[in-house]
Write a protein that holds these residues in place. Structure first.
Motif, PDB file in Angstrom:
ATOM      1  N   TRP A 129       2.412 -64.960 -68.104  1.00 26.73           N
ATOM      2  CA  TRP A 129       2.391 -64.100 -66.920  1.00 26.73           C
ATOM      3  C   TRP A 129       2.759 -64.928 -65.702  1.00 26.73           C
ATOM      4  O   TRP A 129       2.217 -66.021 -65.482  1.00 26.73           O
ATOM      5  CB  TRP A 129       1.011 -63.513 -66.703  1.00 26.73           C
ATOM      6  CG  TRP A 129       0.586 -62.480 -67.699  1.00 26.73           C
ATOM      7  CD1 TRP A 129       1.115 -62.241 -68.938  1.00 26.73           C
ATOM      8  CD2 TRP A 129      -0.491 -61.555 -67.545  1.00 26.73           C
ATOM      9  NE1 TRP A 129       0.450 -61.219 -69.561  1.00 26.73           N
ATOM     10  CE2 TRP A 129      -0.546 -60.774 -68.731  1.00 26.73           C
ATOM     11  CE3 TRP A 129      -1.403 -61.297 -66.539  1.00 26.73           C
ATOM     12  CZ2 TRP A 129      -1.496 -59.759 -68.912  1.00 26.73           C
ATOM     13  CZ3 TRP A 129      -2.351 -60.294 -66.719  1.00 26.73           C
ATOM     14  CH2 TRP A 129      -2.390 -59.533 -67.885  1.00 26.73           C
ATOM     15  N   ALA A 146      11.494 -59.978 -61.662  1.00 29.99           N
ATOM     16  CA  ALA A 146      11.914 -59.356 -62.917  1.00 29.99           C
ATOM     17  C   ALA A 146      13.429 -59.297 -63.018  1.00 29.99           C
ATOM     18  O   ALA A 146      14.005 -59.503 -64.099  1.00 29.99           O
ATOM     19  CB  ALA A 146      11.316 -57.956 -63.034  1.00 29.99           C
ATOM     20  N   THR A 156      11.891 -58.667 -70.162  1.00 30.98           N
ATOM     21  CA  THR A 156      10.804 -58.752 -69.196  1.00 30.98           C
ATOM     22  C   THR A 156      10.613 -57.410 -68.519  1.00 30.98           C
ATOM     23  O   THR A 156      11.382 -56.465 -68.714  1.00 30.98           O
ATOM     24  CB  THR A 156      11.091 -59.852 -68.159  1.00 30.98           C
ATOM     25  OG1 THR A 156       9.927 -60.066 -67.356  1.00 30.98           O
ATOM     26  CG2 THR A 156      12.256 -59.460 -67.257  1.00 30.98           C
ATOM     27  N   VAL A 159       5.319 -55.421 -63.826  1.00 33.30           N
ATOM     28  CA  VAL A 159       4.175 -54.629 -64.276  1.00 33.30           C
ATOM     29  C   VAL A 159       2.976 -54.901 -63.372  1.00 33.30           C
ATOM     30  O   VAL A 159       3.030 -55.716 -62.459  1.00 33.30           O
ATOM     31  CB  VAL A 159       3.807 -54.950 -65.738  1.00 33.30           C
ATOM     32  CG1 VAL A 159       5.008 -54.748 -66.649  1.00 33.30           C
ATOM     33  CG2 VAL A 159       3.287 -56.383 -65.882  1.00 33.30           C
ATOM     34  N   VAL A 166      -0.068 -52.696 -66.990  1.00 36.66           N
ATOM     35  CA  VAL A 166      -0.008 -53.984 -67.667  1.00 36.66           C
ATOM     36  C   VAL A 166      -0.543 -53.866 -69.092  1.00 36.66           C
ATOM     37  O   VAL A 166      -0.133 -54.613 -69.987  1.00 36.66           O
ATOM     38  CB  VAL A 166      -0.763 -55.058 -66.849  1.00 36.66           C
ATOM     39  CG1 VAL A 166      -2.249 -54.817 -66.835  1.00 36.66           C
ATOM     40  CG2 VAL A 166      -0.441 -56.453 -67.356  1.00 36.66           C
ATOM     41  N   ALA A 169       2.279 -52.899 -71.161  1.00 37.30           N
ATOM     42  CA  ALA A 169       3.216 -54.017 -71.294  1.00 37.30           C
ATOM     43  C   ALA A 169       2.775 -55.011 -72.355  1.00 37.30           C
ATOM     44  O   ALA A 169       3.594 -55.500 -73.135  1.00 37.30           O
ATOM     45  CB  ALA A 169       3.385 -54.711 -69.943  1.00 37.30           C
ATOM     46  N   TYR A 176       7.453 -58.397 -74.906  1.00 30.81           N
ATOM     47  CA  TYR A 176       8.180 -59.043 -73.814  1.00 30.81           C
ATOM     48  C   TYR A 176       8.112 -60.560 -73.948  1.00 30.81           C
ATOM     49  O   TYR A 176       7.113 -61.113 -74.432  1.00 30.81           O
ATOM     50  CB  TYR A 176       7.589 -58.630 -72.468  1.00 30.81           C
ATOM     51  CG  TYR A 176       7.857 -57.189 -72.110  1.00 30.81           C
ATOM     52  CD1 TYR A 176       9.111 -56.784 -71.697  1.00 30.81           C
ATOM     53  CD2 TYR A 176       6.843 -56.233 -72.191  1.00 30.81           C
ATOM     54  CE1 TYR A 176       9.362 -55.459 -71.362  1.00 30.81           C
ATOM     55  CE2 TYR A 176       7.077 -54.910 -71.855  1.00 30.81           C
ATOM     56  CZ  TYR A 176       8.341 -54.529 -71.447  1.00 30.81           C
ATOM     57  OH  TYR A 176       8.585 -53.219 -71.121  1.00 30.81           O
ATOM     58  N   LEU A 179       6.216 -61.779 -68.417  1.00 30.89           N
ATOM     59  CA  LEU A 179       5.908 -60.644 -67.562  1.00 30.89           C
ATOM     60  C   LEU A 179       5.811 -61.083 -66.103  1.00 30.89           C
ATOM     61  O   LEU A 179       5.203 -62.108 -65.787  1.00 30.89           O
ATOM     62  CB  LEU A 179       4.587 -59.996 -67.982  1.00 30.89           C
ATOM     63  CG  LEU A 179       4.584 -59.290 -69.339  1.00 30.89           C
ATOM     64  CD1 LEU A 179       3.177 -58.828 -69.687  1.00 30.89           C
ATOM     65  CD2 LEU A 179       5.550 -58.112 -69.341  1.00 30.89           C
ATOM     66  N   VAL A 181       4.019 -59.992 -62.934  1.00 28.73           N
ATOM     67  CA  VAL A 181       2.818 -59.175 -62.799  1.00 28.73           C
ATOM     68  C   VAL A 181       2.371 -59.111 -61.336  1.00 28.73           C
ATOM     69  O   VAL A 181       1.996 -60.132 -60.746  1.00 28.73           O
ATOM     70  CB  VAL A 181       1.669 -59.721 -63.664  1.00 28.73           C
ATOM     71  CG1 VAL A 181       0.498 -58.739 -63.662  1.00 28.73           C
ATOM     72  CG2 VAL A 181       2.142 -59.985 -65.088  1.00 28.73           C
TER      73      VAL A 181
END
Length: 485
Positions: A129, A146, A156, A159, A166, A169, A176, A179, A181
């Motif tokens: 993350w 992203a 990716t 999120v 999330v 995700a 993925y 991420l 985040v």
């Protein structure tokens, strides 16, 4: 509150048969309830609302075997073993006080998602993350990030507190790679075990103090995003409070502090030189050289706060190992969401800009700094915010101001103190929606001259006059375009 320190289920199997309460419906609560039910938990959702939206969501969940109690956000159902909360519920809510008294752990949707991560086949580790928080700029930064990761060929998504759960995700198939985040202070408050790969606090200004109780508590929750970082804690050199949070963080050995600046960068910073975004943090010869990442013109719109967000996104991407070319390509591909310094019209030499998303003074200050001279449309629900610093900083840029909404008197008083020469038009009470915005736009047009910018940057929330900030921005754009026929 101490409930977030208590033990909670730590794996998917631990939820089987467990009586769990989900606090709140909405963009986080519904996915949480579905995921927990899918893990075999006995789920009850409680929500203080009882409107058409809540009833539709309740009907959907009941079909899955989830119990839903609408119009009830206080009581803790007997036998509850864990509470999963959504971002809007403050720590002093009666439900959480009851949970604390009963020794029941409370965790957020982000904490639940962190616990449910699954290893990737390629690495044997869960997808890392890259965390983004701050008072303003989170959504833009996480979407830029992203876009950069996608340009680098990674699977990716943006999120978190950005419209995609999330939870969805971390359980997605195929999984993925990484991420981006977005995390609010609310979510961070209830995520004690979160340990991002790298993270950034973009800025800190007073906000949501009714939820957190104090600026100190708000900052501490924001700073939780740095805990356990492995590669980089990214901070804003223009906001010393963000660097203070880095200094206070407990990180893994080898994790570095990396700054971003709108000026020329020092060692271990990203910044701007001769119209270029450059990196002196993630290059081998950073003592004497920098890597060119992109041009300022690759950031659209190239307002100062947008460039700062791009540098923060680039720093996280570089911490993850992305090559410079992907930073450039990702920024070029990025398009901001609606109502974020969006150009909506050019009429008789006057530019009309919709930044309805500027719902607090810090965001409005960043928007006002991008234009000059400005006819400023402002007002709404101030949420207890002080307007003096905003108005004092913007005063030299103001051609005039049009004020609306429940707390417009706060801005009017600040203008009287710091910009008494600036003409002010106040809309009367009683008007809402399209009629109110039409009146504001007509008033602004009367104040503007060729070369000016009419800027909707309200510094306030919208719910006193509009459904949300999106409707406020849409009505502004429609009214402005109507001026041109």
């Amino acid at each position: 509150m101490t409930v977030r320190q208590q033990s909670a289920p730590a794996s998917a199997d631990d939820w089987q048969g467990l009586p769990v309460v989900v606090a709140g419906l909405g963009i986080s609560g519904v996915p949480a309830a579905k995921v927990l039910r899918g893990l075999g938990a006995e789920v009850t959702v409680v929500d203080g609302g009882d409107g058409p939206r809540q009833r539709a969501q309740a009907a959907e969940l009941r079909e899955l075997g989830v119990a839903v109690r609408l119009g009830d956000g206080a009581g803790l159902p007997e036998g509850t073993r864990a509470v999963v909360t959504t971002p809007g519920w403050p720590p002093h809510s009666p439900l959480f006080l009851a949970a604390e008294a009963a020794g029941v752990p409370v965790l957020g949707d982000v904490e639940l998602a962190w616990q449910l991560r699954r290893p990737l086949a390629a690495t044997g580790e869960p997808a890392p993350w890259l965390g983004v928080t701050g008072t303003n700029g989170k959504t833009t930064t996480v979407q830029m990030l992203a876009s950069i990761l996608t340009a680098a060929g990674k699977h990716t998504a943006a999120v978190g507190n950005v419209g995609v759960s999330v939870l969805d995700a971390v359980l997605a198939e195929p999984p993925y790679d990484v991420l981006a985040v977005e995390l609010s202070s609310y979510q961070l408050h209830w995520a004690p075990s979160l340990r991002p790969h790298s993270a950034v606090v973009l800025n800190l200004a007073a906000d949501h103090l009714d939820w957190h109780g104090s600026m100190q508590a708000y900052a501490a929750d924001k700073g939780r995003i740095y805990q356990g970082n492995r590669i980089a804690c990214v901070y804003n050199t223009a906001d010393p409070a963000t660097e203070d949070l880095v200094r206070a963080a407990d990180v893994e050995e080898g994790c570095r502090a990396v700054g971003f600046t709108l000026g020329a960068p020092s060692i271990s910073q990203l910044g701007v030189v001769d119209g270029l975004l450059v990196d002196r943090a993630f290059v081998a010869e950073r003592a004497t050289a920098a890597a060119e990442l992109a041009s300022v013109d690759d950031v659209r719109p190239a307002a100062p706060h947008n460039i700062a967000d791009a540098l923060a996104a680039a720093a996280l991407a570089r911490a993850y190992g992305v090559e410079p070319r992907a930073v450039r390509d990702g920024l070029r591909a990025f398009r901001p969401d609606a109502h974020r310094i969006a150009h909506v019209a050019e009429i008789d030499g006057v530019t009309w800009i919709d930044d309805s998303k500027a719902t607090n003074p810090h965001a409005a200050a960043a928007s006002l700094a991008a234009y000059q001279p400005v006819v400023w449309i402002a007002g709404g629900l101030a949420k207890g915010a002080d307007m003096d610093a905003l108005v004092a900083g913007a005063a030299p840029r103001l051609r005039g101001s049009v004020l609306m909404g429940a707390d417009r008197a706060l801005i009017r008083a600040a203008l009287a103190r710091h910009a008494p020469e600036v003409p002010v038009i106040e809309l009367p009470d009683g008007q809402t929606g399209a009629p109110a915005m039409d009146a504001a736009v007509r008033a602004a047009a009367g104040l503007a001259r060729p070369g000016d910018t009419v800027l909707l940057a309200p510094a306030c929330a919208s719910m006193d006059m509009f459904t949300n900030y999106g409707e406020r921005g849409d009505l502004f754009a429609a009214a402005a375009r109507a001026l041109a026929g």
